[in-house]
Scaffold this active site. Sequence first.
Site, PDB file in Angstrom:
ATOM      1  CG  ASP A  27      -1.382  -1.160   1.641  1.00 51.55           C
ATOM      2  OD1 ASP A  27      -1.470  -2.132   0.665  1.00 51.55           O
ATOM      3  OD2 ASP A  27      -2.215  -1.147   2.694  1.00 51.55           O
ATOM      4  CG  PHE A  82       0.535  -3.553   9.450  1.00 55.53           C
ATOM      5  CD1 PHE A  82       1.586  -3.930   9.107  1.00 55.53           C
ATOM      6  CD2 PHE A  82      -0.596  -4.306   9.417  1.00 55.53           C
ATOM      7  CE1 PHE A  82       1.640  -5.257   8.865  1.00 55.53           C
ATOM      8  CE2 PHE A  82      -0.507  -5.469   8.931  1.00 55.53           C
ATOM      9  CZ  PHE A  82       0.634  -6.106   9.038  1.00 55.53           C
ATOM     10  CB  SER A  83      -1.607   0.868   5.722  1.00 56.21           C
ATOM     11  OG  SER A  83      -1.063   0.210   4.639  1.00 56.21           O
TER      12      SER A  83
HETATM   13  C1  FRU Z   1      -3.814  -3.743   2.904  1.00 58.67           C
HETATM   14  C2  FRU Z   1      -3.077  -4.153   4.117  1.00 58.67           C
HETATM   15  C3  FRU Z   1      -3.487  -3.096   5.274  1.00 58.67           C
HETATM   16  C4  FRU Z   1      -2.133  -3.298   5.938  1.00 58.67           C
HETATM   17  C5  FRU Z   1      -1.163  -3.534   5.379  1.00 58.67           C
HETATM   18  C6  FRU Z   1      -0.127  -4.160   5.905  1.00 58.67           C
HETATM   19  O1  FRU Z   1      -3.332  -4.136   1.803  1.00 58.67           O
HETATM   20  O2  FRU Z   1      -3.508  -5.542   4.471  1.00 58.67           O
HETATM   21  O3  FRU Z   1      -4.867  -3.406   5.833  1.00 58.67           O
HETATM   22  O4  FRU Z   1      -2.165  -1.984   6.980  1.00 58.67           O
HETATM   23  O5  FRU Z   1      -1.750  -3.880   3.906  1.00 58.67           O
HETATM   24  O6  FRU Z   1       1.009  -4.231   4.913  1.00 58.67           O
END
Ligand code: FRU
Length: 462
Positions: A27, A82-83
């Site tokens: 992402d 994470f994102s």
């Molecule tokens: C979406 C996701 C998010 C998460 C991230 C982890 O592609 O699964 O929900 O924060 O990627 O890499």
Amino acid sequence: MSARSTLAPVNYRPLIHYAPRANWMNDPNGLLYYQGLYHLYYQYNPQGDTHGHMHWGRATSPDLIHWAEHDIALHEHEHEIFSGSAVVDWHNTSGFGKTGDVPLVACYTGHTQHNQAQFLAYSLDGGERWTPHPETVLDMSKKDFRDPKVFWHEPSGQWIMAIVHPNERQIELFRSPDLHHWTSLSVFGPAGVTEGIWEVPELFPVQDDAGQIYWVMKVDFNPGGLFGGSGAQYWLGEFNGVTFTPTTEARWVDHGKDFYAALTWNELPERRVWIAWMNNWQYAQQVPTPGQRGMMSLPRELRVVHTQGGPRLAQCPVLELQQLRQDSRPLQVHTPIEAGQALELQLSWEAHIPLELEFHSAAGLECRVAISPTELSLTRPSTDLTSALPGYTGTHRAPLQPLTARQDLRLFLDTCSIEVFANGGCSVISDLLYPAQPIREVILRSPDLSAANLHAEVWTLK
Ligand code: FRU
């Protein structure tokens, strides 16, 4: 599979799309326009070419097209990064600024096996070096609770966060005066596609051509995508500072398979631009580019257009892309293509005439795009290389109702992707495309080319 067919004869390194030099990316994160630069952070695994050990990688660009890759911005420590998103804290509401500095503040999900909670990090040098803030700012003791998208909401004078409860298929909105203390405002969902878990929500305003503002609620899901694997949907509606109220049905963001986790740039004046991870969780970790997996889509400007079926989101590749155009040529019935180049095609013709574009290599048909008065479609045939990718082969279809008597189509072909924008950007198909051999020819077909009054150009993009 024979040993020969596992070796890609094509260099799939994208020419006009962002991809880090090596390793895994997913992402986009922390999209920010600040001091004349576009900042792009992203989910990055410096240790390999599959998902894991999430960090925030970093790239910047003066024009959304030419990207410079930089050192990692946020490192995995007690948790993976994470994102999330980033804001310019102009009035230093967070208190991270020292004597007059404007802090950039990132809000991301700290991920461990048993818990996901939201954390802040700040930068006082315009986004290069980041200091993680040790305390969590939002923790509901849940295993899945992630992807905070924060923005400043001028009418109510506060920060707003959209964040997802993946398993509940819900997006919760929070408010904060200072980015540290968050109070729940409302919950949206479940709604629309609820088959798969929800991820990466965003709430943002977009205008139509008359300047009327619509709020967009976007969320991705996995699985439940239109043609298998992951996908994304949105609603148009109203936001009063507390609650988002949809005024349309759920609609598909993109009718291809490879446009996931799109987010828009914060702080960008006068236009709303988003970019997405060009991939699908169904096969992302197996795509045939070992050593480096994951690329971004082209950045797209958003607006609302009015159709017979009501208002909808239209996406157009950003204007900056035009600076890449070299040597314009008319598109013929047979147009030879130099191997290993990125191309743009632009066509307009009488909307009642169907048209097909075929992309051929020495190995045969690599891709077909067809457009009729009722449908845009894209076919990825099976090849030795891609037959092992689950859900890769097939035809992806977007319904279409011509907005005007003339149809328009813009198509961007890179070394391993194709993005097609038709009907004023209302019908979009974005797909990865791994040709068995480099594409060498475009063939144009139509049952009635003479009545089509076709204007068609092709450019090499550099
Ligand atoms: C979406 C996701 C998010 C998460 C991230 C982890 O592609 O699964 O929900 O924060 O990627 O890499």
